[in-house]
Enzyme design. Structure first.
Site, short mmCIF file in Angstrom:
data_model
loop_
_atom_site.label_atom_id
_atom_site.label_comp_id
_atom_site.label_asym_id
_atom_site.label_seq_id
_atom_site.Cartn_x
_atom_site.Cartn_y
_atom_site.Cartn_z
N GLU A 8 95.38 -11.80 -15.11
CA GLU A 8 96.68 -11.15 -15.30
C GLU A 8 97.86 -11.97 -14.78
O GLU A 8 98.92 -11.99 -15.38
CB GLU A 8 96.67 -9.75 -14.69
CG GLU A 8 95.65 -8.81 -15.32
CD GLU A 8 95.85 -8.63 -16.83
OE1 GLU A 8 96.87 -9.07 -17.36
OE2 GLU A 8 94.95 -8.06 -17.47
N GLY A 54 100.10 -0.99 -22.30
CA GLY A 54 101.06 -1.61 -23.20
C GLY A 54 100.34 -2.29 -24.34
O GLY A 54 100.72 -2.19 -25.50
N ALA A 55 99.25 -3.01 -24.00
CA ALA A 55 98.44 -3.71 -25.00
C ALA A 55 97.15 -4.19 -24.34
O ALA A 55 97.06 -4.23 -23.12
CB ALA A 55 99.21 -4.91 -25.55
N MET A 56 96.16 -4.54 -25.17
CA MET A 56 94.86 -4.98 -24.65
C MET A 56 94.36 -6.16 -25.46
O MET A 56 94.35 -6.13 -26.68
CB MET A 56 93.87 -3.80 -24.71
CG MET A 56 92.46 -4.16 -24.34
SD MET A 56 92.32 -4.70 -22.61
CE MET A 56 90.95 -5.84 -22.73
N GLU A 57 93.91 -7.20 -24.74
CA GLU A 57 93.65 -8.51 -25.35
C GLU A 57 92.28 -8.68 -25.99
O GLU A 57 91.83 -9.82 -26.14
CB GLU A 57 93.82 -9.59 -24.27
CG GLU A 57 92.74 -9.60 -23.16
CD GLU A 57 93.10 -8.81 -21.92
OE1 GLU A 57 93.97 -7.92 -22.03
OE2 GLU A 57 92.53 -9.07 -20.86
N ASN A 58 91.59 -7.61 -26.40
CA ASN A 58 90.26 -7.75 -27.03
C ASN A 58 90.23 -9.01 -27.90
O ASN A 58 91.14 -9.23 -28.71
CB ASN A 58 89.97 -6.55 -27.93
CG ASN A 58 90.33 -5.24 -27.28
OD1 ASN A 58 89.83 -4.92 -26.23
ND2 ASN A 58 91.25 -4.51 -27.90
N HIS A 116 95.98 -14.43 -22.94
CA HIS A 116 94.66 -13.97 -22.50
C HIS A 116 93.53 -14.52 -23.35
O HIS A 116 92.39 -14.55 -22.90
CB HIS A 116 94.59 -12.44 -22.61
CG HIS A 116 95.06 -11.72 -21.38
ND1 HIS A 116 94.64 -12.05 -20.11
CD2 HIS A 116 95.88 -10.66 -21.24
CE1 HIS A 116 95.19 -11.21 -19.25
NE2 HIS A 116 95.96 -10.37 -19.89
N HIS A 176 101.91 -12.37 -23.81
CA HIS A 176 100.97 -12.06 -22.73
C HIS A 176 99.54 -11.96 -23.28
O HIS A 176 98.61 -12.58 -22.77
CB HIS A 176 101.40 -10.75 -22.07
CG HIS A 176 100.53 -10.29 -20.95
ND1 HIS A 176 100.88 -10.46 -19.63
CD2 HIS A 176 99.31 -9.69 -20.94
CE1 HIS A 176 99.92 -9.97 -18.86
NE2 HIS A 176 98.95 -9.49 -19.63
N GLU A 177 99.37 -11.18 -24.34
CA GLU A 177 98.02 -10.95 -24.87
C GLU A 177 97.43 -12.21 -25.51
O GLU A 177 96.23 -12.46 -25.40
CB GLU A 177 98.04 -9.80 -25.88
CG GLU A 177 98.55 -8.47 -25.33
CD GLU A 177 97.87 -8.03 -24.04
OE1 GLU A 177 96.71 -8.40 -23.82
OE2 GLU A 177 98.52 -7.33 -23.24
#
Ligand SMILES: [Zn+2]
Length: 1018
Positions: free
Chosen positions: A479, A421-425, A460, A456-457
């Site tokens: 998570e 869905g998405a990635m918190e880089n 993080h 959410h991201e």
């Protein structure tokens, strides 16, 4: 990371148009497709029930073969009955190293033994036989080193890297070639020696290392040989002299590689621009184990370092990385090289990111941070909502955590091809287009999705990026927290998005999964890549979030939880932690005289799988509570003596609605007694379902609650009503209450009007409806349909079809109308068809409200002509959320050839992106015609599937669950078991396989037990 579809509820659509007797002629979609006239969808299923195949077998099988599919494989080889139910114990002998390795190991026994003596006594190093877990602690170590690709012994024999050297800084230079889909790179790693050692071991996967140099302290730089052990994706440098603790050294590696064709590592992606031209780009997705595919590195979360990134590009492209761009220099070959500032923070490798593309941004300053949203140029007008939302949430988190976001910029980028869905880089969060881009006209429900993923991201950036779990066994620290903060922040910052209902629904689903014997503890040992991937599941995310919510409710005052996490973030800023560090921080902070030992309570929730069933028995004012493990597969063999420290909350008919009514009781032992005034008529435990447990009230207790609700639904909050519905269905599945009791409780539903109880009841009934449908219990299917329409018909008819501003009303009507249309309720079908016609004729000027799109498109897809129209719309629409709903509609078709076409198209990835394959499969499986096709398709294409989606990943978990969760016969069980056990190292050991088998057995048990009851009561 947030997995795609993790936050989406199950589609409600059951099985539209399954009564249509004949299949319409199918227009040619693909010249390669075999012309096929299916006889009937029913025919394809006959013979797969308990009684196995009948005389129609051959026809069925040949029909399926014509479609290029295997049908149900009936060969005896696939009928292994020896597949164990529980996860197989690790084999005694090594399965990972090849036979060749074993032979070599024997030959070199002496060398190995002497070498191991030297290496074993190095600090921080323990050796076990490669690939095996220690099965017996009293057995002496049996060190066996694997062979490197060049035939020499590889000096390290463990999955985890040694701790004797740690990286301090990486200088990364990358030169991607988007024409040839390749890249070259140079990685310069500065390292600090922690313990005397002669070896450096790090990760590298699919990189062709062309040159390696090494420099220790002030010594001259020299060439070194790189040893590679591909099975573990490790490389090593073996030095002749020993490096001493405290020294620094530098390893420089030049390499070349192909851009990845999957969704991880440094991968290529493309999209078609508004002029119909294909545009290519390259992006990264490293979590959990793929940074090593882009550059050699110490690819474990505990090895934090700083990074300096340089990327070359064509002048008409732009690049992004975690940090702001420092400078841009023309290169002699006509390319530009962009250099980014060195990271101002230490970070784990999985958080590094870079992108080469032609995106356009919109930006805004928030405190000290420049926030930007990037998309492909033609979707720029869909980025405003994301920018505004991200800005507000960044301000919220800055103040909530009392630690400012530490970087100068924060980019949110929509990538056309993106699996999760998405990635918190850190500083460069990547999204699917559907989770970041919404139009101004979009409905609140679509905005809720985008806001949730951003929340959410962003969470993080603190939980995960600033403070990181030491190892993937504690993934929940990332998570579970991000998931809890996602709901908590939205409730505060965007109360109109009404996120509470969604959070309640996902907590119910987490309970359902955790009730299986194949579940796992929140904090669980992981020892191989597949197990790392498997940690990305609802236990880490939703159960993690649920137990944090339970803790927050239990701690006194509003601030202790927040103060505890602020202390945790400050104390461990830039470091790595494990679960106990969190509990200790929360215990240390005390805002009241009463001391709460958080560690003592919470360990019982993180260290053992499952959750408790609390059973209530009452005599006058004496209420006895007992706890036991709520385990759906419970027999003597799986009996557990688990005990939880349960913060039981309860309300009674004297006061049941507001938070002031809550009473607490700590149940730490097997049973406990609480006192009530005699005059209390009923009590409801687990106020608003904020605790992670299920409650059984006994016959009298349930009857009292049912009576109370029948006379006035508003004696309990809607969350409490939904909680009763969820719990009684779960108890029926466990076999503790007869199904008749479920139906009795549902009698009050005629007066129910709120979203949570209605959606939960419909979801549970739909699960049963689908099982009956797939078993071809036709008369029961008809009666179940009548029952649902009888209970919910008047509420269904009250729903409107225009724009609706309230999120909870949208949720309510999409669930009701989804069910109504899927059960062929005439006025629903008519309305949906009319909406589709208006929409089609409006030429893009009219919009179907987002919450109604699934219903309208699903109804449309059942007609030959409208399916074609929908496919055309799908290929041209630019609005991503709508496009996804169209796909859902297309995949809901009951036309066998279209089902086959859509499955194949999604695997090919041209018209339908492969990232959507899990959605396509799960939608196809809901329908009567498609679910066996999907199962065949998965078996036929297994190797291609695991090439696209890693073993154990959330996508694979979804695919397995969708394809198998509606089987309920021994024949199906045998086939599913046979197929997965034949896969061996290609997936037979996955937890999702154990889950699938357990679910089929439970379905079988439920059917055996309840079919007679259903005959009688429905
Ligand atoms: Zn996440």
């Amino acid at each position: 990371m947030i997995e795609n579809s993790m936050f989406e509820e199950e589609p409600d659509v059951v099985d539209l148009a399954k009564d249509s007797a004949a299949f319409p002629t199918f227009p040619a979609l693909d010249p390669d497709e075999v012309v096929y006239e299916p006889r009937s969808s029913r025919l394809l299923v006959r013979g797969l029930g308990e009684n196995d195949m009948d005389e129609d077998d051959e026809d069925c099988e040949s029909s399926a073969r014509l479609l290029g599919m295997s049908f149900m494989n009936r060969s005896s080889a696939h009928r292994s009955s020896s597949f164990p139910y529980t996860r197989q114990a690790p084999p005694r002998s090594c399965s990972r190293p090849s036979a060749r390795t074993t032979i070599v190991c024997v030959l070199f026994l002496v060398i190995v033994a002497s070498m191991s003596m030297v290496l074993y006594f190095l600090p921080g190093c323990t050796f076990t036989k490669a690939g095996c877990r220690k099965t017996n602690k009293t057995t002496p170590f049996e060190p066996v080193y694997p062979l490197s690709t060049n035939g020499k012994l590889f000096p390290w024999a463990q999955f985890r890297l040694p701790r004797s050297v740690r990286p301090v800084n990486y200088d990364l230079t990358l030169n991607p070639d988007l024409n040839n889909m390749t890249f070259t790179g140079r990685t310069v790693i500065t390292m600090s020696v922690l313990h005397n050692t002669k070896i450096i071991v790090l990760h590298s996967a699919h990189l062709n290392i062309t040159k390696a140099t090494f420099k220790l302290g002030d010594q001259e730089t020299r060439d070194v040989t790189i040893l590679e052990y591909q099975t573990r994706q490790q490389i090593a440098v073996q030095l002749s002299e020993e490096m001493k603790a405290g020294q620094y050294c530098v390893l420089t590696l030049d390499y070349s590689a192909s851009l990845s064709h999957t969704y991880d590592g440094f991968y290529n992606s493309s999209y078609i621009d508004k002029d119909g031209n294909k545009r290519v780009l390259a992006a990264t997705q490293f979590e959990p184990l793929s940074a090593r595919k882009a550059f050699p590195c110490f690819d474990e979360p505990a090895f934090k370092a700083t990074f300096l990134v340089k990327i070359s590009r064509k002048p008409n492209y732009m690049t992004l990385s975690n940090m702001p761009q420092a400078k841009s220099t023309p290169l002699p070959n006509g390319l530009m090289q962009d250099e980014f500032e060195k990271t101002s923070v230490n970070m784990s490798t999985y958080l590094v990111a870079f992108i080469v593309a032609d995106f356009t941004p919109i930006s805004k300053n928030v405190s000290e941070t420049l926030v930007s949203v990037y998309s492909v140029p033609e979707k720029k007008e869909h980025t405003d909502y994301a920018l505004d939302t991200a800005s507000k949430l960044l301000e919220f988190y800055n103040s909530f955590f009392e630690i400012n976001y530490p970087l100068k910029k924060l980019d949110l980028v929509a990538i056309p091809d993106f699996l999760a869905g998405a990635m918190e880089n850190w500083g460069l969060i990547t999204f699917r287009e559907t989770t970041l881009l919404v139009g101004n006209q979009s409905s609140p429900l679509e905005k809720q999705l985008v806001a949730s993923v951003i929340a959410h991201e962003l969470a993080h950036q603190w939980f995960g990026n600033l403070v990181t779990m030491s190892w993937w066994n504690d993934l929940w620290l990332n998570e579970g927290f991000a998931t809890y903060m996602q709901y908590m922040s939205l409730q505060t910052v965007f109360p109109t998005l009404d996120i509470g209902n969604l959070f309640l629904a996902v907590r119910f689903r987490a309970l359902d999964k955790d009730a299986l014997n194949s579940s796992h503890a929140v904090s669980t040992e992981v020892n191989n890549p597949e197990q790392v991937e498997e940690m990305f599941d609802s236990v880490s995310y939703e159960k993690g979030a649920s137990i944090l919510m339970m803790l927050n409710t239990w701690l006194p005052g509003k601030q202790q939880f927040r103060k505890g996490i602020i202390q945790y973030l400050k104390q461990f800023s830039g470091l790595n932690t494990d679960t106990d560090d969190l509990w200790n921080s929360l215990t240390q902070v005390s805002v009241s005289a009463q001391h709460h030992n958080v560690s003592e309570m919470m360990r019982s929730w993180t260290s053992q799988k499952g959750f408790p069933l609390v059973t209530v028995s009452r005599k006058g004012g004496q209420v006895n509570l007992t706890q036991e493990h709520f385990l759906l597969t419970s027999d003597k063999a799986t009996y557990t003596s688990s005990l939880w420290n349960i913060p039981v909350t309860y309300v009674t008919d004297n006061c049941s609605l507001g938070p002031e009514c809550i009473q607490m009781f700590n149940l730490k032992t097997k049973s406990g007694t609480l006192e009530l005034p005699e005059s209390v008529k009923w009590l409801k435990l687990n106020y608003r379902n904020t605790g992670f447990y299920i409650v059984h009230y006994g016959d009298e207790g349930w009857a009292a609650l049912k009576d109370a609700l029948s006379s006035n639904v508003h004696v309990l909050t809607q969350e409490d009503r939904a909680s009763l519905i969820h719990n009684i269905f779960a108890l029926s599945r466990l076999g503790r209450v007869p199904f008749n009791s479920v139906l009795n409780l549902l009698k009050y539903m005629s007066n129910e009007t709120e979203s949570c109880p209605v959606t939960e009841a419909l979801l549970q009934l739909n699960v049963i409806y689908r099982l009956l449908d797939k078993r071809q219990e036709d008369s029961l299917v008809a009666r179940m349909k009548q029952y649902i329409l009888y209970r919910f018909g008047s509420l269904m008819d009250k729903q409107t079809w225009g724009e609706e501003e309230s999120v909870s009303k949208q949720e309510l009507r999409s669930a009701l109308l989804g069910s109504a249309c899927s059960l062929n309720r005439e006025n629903c079908i008519q309305q949906a068809k009319a909406r589709f016609k208006d929409y089609d004729e409006s030429n893009g000027t009219l919009r179907i409200p987002g919450d109604l799109q699934p219903v309208v498109f699903t109804v449309a897809a059942q007609s030959n002509k409208d399916w074609e129209t929908l496919l055309h719309m799908y290929q041209t629409v630019t609005h991503d959320a709508e496009k996804r709903q169209m796909l859902r509609g297309l995949a809901s078709t009951q036309d066998a050839r279209r089902i086959v076409w859509i499955l194949k198209a999604a695997l090919r990835g041209d018209i339908i992106q492969t990232q959507e394959l899990p959605l396509v499969i799960s939608t196809v499986c809901n329908g009567f015609t498609g679910y066996l096709f999907a199962w065949d398709f998965i078996q036929e294409n297994w190797d291609r599937l695991i090439e696209k989606f890693p073993l154990g990943s959330y996508a694979i978990q979804t695919i397995i669950k969708s394809a198998t969760s509606q089987f309920s016969t021994q024949a199906h069980l045998d086939r599913v078991q046979g197929f997965f056990s034949s896969l061996k190292e290609r997936g037979s050991q996955m937890r999702s396989v154990q889950e699938a088998l357990e679910t089929i057995r439970l379905n079988q048990r439920w059917m055996d037990k309840n079919l007679p009851t259903l005959q009688k009561w429905l």
